[in-house]
Motif scaffolding. Sequence first.
Motif, PDB file in Angstrom:
ATOM      1  N   THR A 267       0.822  -1.223   0.000  1.00  0.00           N
ATOM      2  CA  THR A 267       0.000   0.000   0.000  1.00  0.00           C
ATOM      3  C   THR A 267       0.849   1.264   0.000  1.00  0.00           C
ATOM      4  OG1 THR A 267      -0.199  -0.171   2.407  1.00  0.00           O
ATOM      5  CG2 THR A 267      -1.991  -1.087   1.095  1.00  0.00           C
ATOM      6  N   GLY A 268       2.159   1.109  -0.219  1.00  0.00           N
ATOM      7  CA  GLY A 268       3.023   2.282  -0.369  1.00  0.00           C
ATOM      8  C   GLY A 268       3.620   2.823   0.900  1.00  0.00           C
ATOM      9  N   VAL A 269       3.555   2.040   1.980  1.00  0.00           N
ATOM     10  CA  VAL A 269       4.145   2.481   3.251  1.00  0.00           C
ATOM     11  C   VAL A 269       5.644   2.197   3.247  1.00  0.00           C
ATOM     12  CG1 VAL A 269       4.170   2.150   5.753  1.00  0.00           C
ATOM     13  CG2 VAL A 269       1.991   2.135   4.517  1.00  0.00           C
ATOM     14  N   LYS A 270       6.414   3.211   3.609  1.00  0.00           N
ATOM     15  CA  LYS A 270       7.871   3.062   3.697  1.00  0.00           C
ATOM     16  C   LYS A 270       8.239   2.630   5.111  1.00  0.00           C
ATOM     17  CE  LYS A 270      12.210   5.654   3.514  1.00  0.00           C
ATOM     18  NZ  LYS A 270      12.831   7.002   3.360  1.00  0.00           N
ATOM     19  N   THR A 271       8.964   1.503   5.217  1.00  0.00           N
ATOM     20  CA  THR A 271       9.397   1.018   6.529  1.00  0.00           C
ATOM     21  C   THR A 271      10.526   1.883   7.063  1.00  0.00           C
ATOM     22  OG1 THR A 271       8.764  -1.258   6.015  1.00  0.00           O
ATOM     23  CG2 THR A 271      10.343  -0.941   7.808  1.00  0.00           C
ATOM     24  N   VAL A 272      10.357   2.422   8.269  1.00  0.00           N
ATOM     25  CA  VAL A 272      11.427   3.169   8.938  1.00  0.00           C
ATOM     26  C   VAL A 272      12.252   2.214   9.795  1.00  0.00           C
ATOM     27  CG1 VAL A 272      11.971   5.068  10.517  1.00  0.00           C
ATOM     28  CG2 VAL A 272      10.043   5.284   8.924  1.00  0.00           C
ATOM     29  N   PHE A 273      11.583   1.362  10.556  1.00  0.00           N
ATOM     30  CA  PHE A 273      12.296   0.290  11.259  1.00  0.00           C
ATOM     31  C   PHE A 273      11.323  -0.842  11.587  1.00  0.00           C
ATOM     32  CE2 PHE A 273      11.101   3.074  14.912  1.00  0.00           C
ATOM     33  CZ  PHE A 273      10.439   2.145  15.715  1.00  0.00           C
ATOM     34  N   TRP A 274      11.893  -2.009  11.830  1.00  0.00           N
ATOM     35  CA  TRP A 274      11.142  -3.169  12.301  1.00  0.00           C
ATOM     36  C   TRP A 274      12.037  -3.937  13.260  1.00  0.00           C
ATOM     37  CZ3 TRP A 274      11.493  -8.637  10.329  1.00  0.00           C
ATOM     38  CH2 TRP A 274      10.567  -9.480  10.986  1.00  0.00           C
ATOM     39  N   LYS A 275      11.555  -4.189  14.436  1.00  0.00           N
ATOM     40  CA  LYS A 275      12.228  -4.885  15.525  1.00  0.00           C
ATOM     41  C   LYS A 275      13.086  -3.921  16.354  1.00  0.00           C
ATOM     42  CE  LYS A 275      12.447  -9.617  13.728  1.00  0.00           C
ATOM     43  NZ  LYS A 275      13.342 -10.752  13.434  1.00  0.00           N
ATOM     44  N   VAL A 276      12.827  -3.943  17.641  1.00  0.00           N
ATOM     45  CA  VAL A 276      13.578  -3.153  18.621  1.00  0.00           C
ATOM     46  C   VAL A 276      14.142  -4.116  19.658  1.00  0.00           C
ATOM     47  CG1 VAL A 276      13.468  -1.291  20.327  1.00  0.00           C
ATOM     48  CG2 VAL A 276      12.057  -1.176  18.264  1.00  0.00           C
ATOM     49  N   ASN A 277      15.364  -3.867  20.063  1.00  0.00           N
ATOM     50  CA  ASN A 277      16.061  -4.748  20.990  1.00  0.00           C
ATOM     51  C   ASN A 277      15.509  -4.560  22.407  1.00  0.00           C
ATOM     52  OD1 ASN A 277      17.965  -6.695  21.625  1.00  0.00           O
ATOM     53  ND2 ASN A 277      19.544  -5.192  22.090  1.00  0.00           N
ATOM     54  N   GLN A 278      14.304  -5.083  22.637  1.00  0.00           N
ATOM     55  CA  GLN A 278      13.616  -4.861  23.906  1.00  0.00           C
ATOM     56  C   GLN A 278      12.737  -6.058  24.253  1.00  0.00           C
ATOM     57  OE1 GLN A 278      11.224  -1.397  22.734  1.00  0.00           O
ATOM     58  NE2 GLN A 278       9.393  -2.681  22.809  1.00  0.00           N
ATOM     59  N   LYS A 279      12.287  -6.051  25.505  1.00  0.00           N
ATOM     60  CA  LYS A 279      11.381  -7.085  25.989  1.00  0.00           C
ATOM     61  C   LYS A 279      10.460  -6.446  27.026  1.00  0.00           C
ATOM     62  CE  LYS A 279      11.524 -11.570  28.386  1.00  0.00           C
ATOM     63  NZ  LYS A 279      12.410 -12.572  29.011  1.00  0.00           N
ATOM     64  N   PRO A 280       9.136  -6.540  26.811  1.00  0.00           N
ATOM     65  CA  PRO A 280       8.422  -7.141  25.673  1.00  0.00           C
ATOM     66  C   PRO A 280       8.333  -6.167  24.495  1.00  0.00           C
ATOM     67  CG  PRO A 280       6.837  -6.248  27.225  1.00  0.00           C
ATOM     68  CD  PRO A 280       8.192  -5.997  27.827  1.00  0.00           C
ATOM     69  N   GLY A 281       7.839  -6.666  23.355  1.00  0.00           N
ATOM     70  CA  GLY A 281       7.565  -5.811  22.204  1.00  0.00           C
ATOM     71  C   GLY A 281       8.644  -5.766  21.148  1.00  0.00           C
ATOM     72  N   LYS A 282       9.459  -6.784  21.065  1.00  0.00           N
ATOM     73  CA  LYS A 282      10.552  -6.798  20.088  1.00  0.00           C
ATOM     74  C   LYS A 282      10.090  -6.574  18.643  1.00  0.00           C
ATOM     75  CE  LYS A 282      13.904 -10.064  18.113  1.00  0.00           C
ATOM     76  NZ  LYS A 282      14.457 -11.447  18.238  1.00  0.00           N
ATOM     77  N   PRO A 283       8.982  -7.177  18.142  1.00  0.00           N
ATOM     78  CA  PRO A 283       8.632  -7.021  16.721  1.00  0.00           C
ATOM     79  C   PRO A 283       7.978  -5.680  16.361  1.00  0.00           C
ATOM     80  CG  PRO A 283       7.677  -9.031  17.673  1.00  0.00           C
ATOM     81  CD  PRO A 283       8.085  -8.153  18.793  1.00  0.00           C
ATOM     82  N   LYS A 339      16.873  -9.679  37.681  1.00  0.00           N
ATOM     83  CA  LYS A 339      17.853 -10.241  36.756  1.00  0.00           C
ATOM     84  C   LYS A 339      17.626  -9.650  35.371  1.00  0.00           C
ATOM     85  CE  LYS A 339      19.620 -14.623  34.956  1.00  0.00           C
ATOM     86  NZ  LYS A 339      19.458 -16.095  34.934  1.00  0.00           N
ATOM     87  N   PRO A 340      18.595  -8.901  34.829  1.00  0.00           N
ATOM     88  CA  PRO A 340      18.424  -8.301  33.501  1.00  0.00           C
ATOM     89  C   PRO A 340      18.535  -9.338  32.391  1.00  0.00           C
ATOM     90  CG  PRO A 340      20.207  -7.256  34.770  1.00  0.00           C
ATOM     91  CD  PRO A 340      19.879  -8.550  35.425  1.00  0.00           C
ATOM     92  N   ASP A 341      18.177  -8.913  31.189  1.00  0.00           N
ATOM     93  CA  ASP A 341      18.460  -9.699  29.986  1.00  0.00           C
ATOM     94  C   ASP A 341      19.859  -9.310  29.510  1.00  0.00           C
ATOM     95  OD1 ASP A 341      16.757 -11.239  27.597  1.00  0.00           O
ATOM     96  OD2 ASP A 341      18.436 -10.046  26.864  1.00  0.00           O
ATOM     97  N   HIS A 342      20.602 -10.249  29.019  1.00  0.00           N
ATOM     98  CA  HIS A 342      21.978  -9.969  28.594  1.00  0.00           C
ATOM     99  C   HIS A 342      22.033  -9.027  27.396  1.00  0.00           C
ATOM    100  CE1 HIS A 342      24.301 -13.386  30.764  1.00  0.00           C
ATOM    101  NE2 HIS A 342      23.257 -13.001  31.467  1.00  0.00           N
ATOM    102  N   GLN A 343      20.998  -9.068  26.557  1.00  0.00           N
ATOM    103  CA  GLN A 343      21.066  -8.321  25.297  1.00  0.00           C
ATOM    104  C   GLN A 343      20.004  -7.249  25.132  1.00  0.00           C
ATOM    105  OE1 GLN A 343      20.828 -11.703  22.607  1.00  0.00           O
ATOM    106  NE2 GLN A 343      23.049 -11.617  22.267  1.00  0.00           N
ATOM    107  N   LYS A 344      18.871  -7.406  25.785  1.00  0.00           N
ATOM    108  CA  LYS A 344      17.735  -6.508  25.541  1.00  0.00           C
ATOM    109  C   LYS A 344      17.455  -5.607  26.734  1.00  0.00           C
ATOM    110  CE  LYS A 344      15.143  -9.933  22.782  1.00  0.00           C
ATOM    111  NZ  LYS A 344      15.903 -11.153  23.142  1.00  0.00           N
ATOM    112  N   ILE A 345      16.943  -4.406  26.451  1.00  0.00           N
ATOM    113  CA  ILE A 345      16.371  -3.590  27.508  1.00  0.00           C
ATOM    114  C   ILE A 345      15.038  -4.213  27.904  1.00  0.00           C
ATOM    115  CG2 ILE A 345      15.190  -2.007  25.920  1.00  0.00           C
ATOM    116  CD1 ILE A 345      15.754   0.242  27.950  1.00  0.00           C
ATOM    117  N   VAL A 346      14.746  -4.237  29.195  1.00  0.00           N
ATOM    118  CA  VAL A 346      13.528  -4.863  29.697  1.00  0.00           C
ATOM    119  C   VAL A 346      12.643  -3.804  30.356  1.00  0.00           C
ATOM    120  CG1 VAL A 346      12.564  -6.591  31.265  1.00  0.00           C
ATOM    121  CG2 VAL A 346      14.720  -7.061  30.075  1.00  0.00           C
TER     122      VAL A 346
END
Length: 409
Positions: A267-283, A339-346
């Motif tokens: 439909t002509g939408v330009k992707t700015v970003f997809w997926k964020v290094n976080q938990k929850p809500g990564k996609p 206890k944090p996640d090693h890679q993601k912001i929580v």
Amino acid sequence: MISFEQAQVLIEKNSSCSKKRIIKIQDALGFVLAENIFAPINLPVGDNSAMDGYCLCSRETRNAQAGKPVILKIRGDIKAGDTRNRALKTEETYRIMTGAFIPRGADTVIPKETAMVRGNNCLVIDRFIPAGNHIRYQGEEVRKGGRVLAKGFLMHPATIGILAMLGKDKVAVFDKPKVSLITTGNELVRPGVALRPGQIYDSNSLMIQSALESAGIHPLKACRVKDNAKLLKKAIGMALKESDALILMGGVSVGKYDYVKDVLKETGVKTVFWKVNQKPGKPLYFGKRGETLIFGLPGNPASVFTCFYEYVFPALRRMSGFRHPYLHREVAEIRSEVKPDHQKIVFLKAKTTMAGNKKKVMPLGRQGSHMISSLQKANCFVLIPPSSRPVKKGQRVRIDLLPAGNGTL
């Protein structure tokens, strides 16, 4: 995949204020001013009495004393709203009501409660009355031509009262964005109907509609669509025609029936970003077509709630003219080890409390992305950055406060 901070910056760069419009002040509650307001008149507009009492000339009481009072003749009443231009003569006074204009020659007011009256028409003064008592002076609150309200100010009941006092019946505000909602999923049914095998109730639609309403934004459209690319494309196409922002919930991950990203591209939408290094809500997905912003939120309720308030909510507030659109940020002592996640912001659902003069925060139970029952007690998110070391009890952590009305805030 990008970081939480990068995602917020990209959304900020791609969102701007909506157009201005003129509205009646009685309809302006919750809008943001799009102009500076300068006073066309003085406030008060003229010297007036702050009390019910008697107005007089202070100089005439300079020799007044007990046993040798000054007697002033009461000439009549001056009421609030009287248009007669009066002047006070020597050895005279007027009964004056609160808000009534001070006549020429008077410079002070004696409250009715402390006045001594003889008969019906004589005021007895047995002490010196200084000038300026109980008088509201012209322009003491606002001077004509002075700036009263600044562009970017949020309209609330007192602001509307100020504009009314200045004689303004209309004001320029930033328009609120037109927002549409689309929820996807074959399994979703509306509350109130009996569940069949494989079905669940749709909580996301009503939750985000309510979040928008609480922010003063009435959704333009809200619909539920099956996991069908053709139906989804039709719904998205219709929403994009009229919306300043489109929020989709579900269908943005990598499942076989997650069609949202592909359909948006068609439909002509330009992707700015997809997926964020976080938990929850990564996609989390963010895109743009023209000036319209498109947010694709994951389907799990806690992910939807978190992504809405950390990303969508600030964008909509920025579009509405807010100068400080993000959730209010503070620092507090955490009351339990995490206890944090090693890679993601929580993002942890949490509740703040005060212990003396210190703010403390307790992460709540049921933190799973599919769980929302703990949100009823939450008044903030605790942000735990990626780390291999646990966050100790008593350590200071960042919290993002949720809007007033959520939890116990």
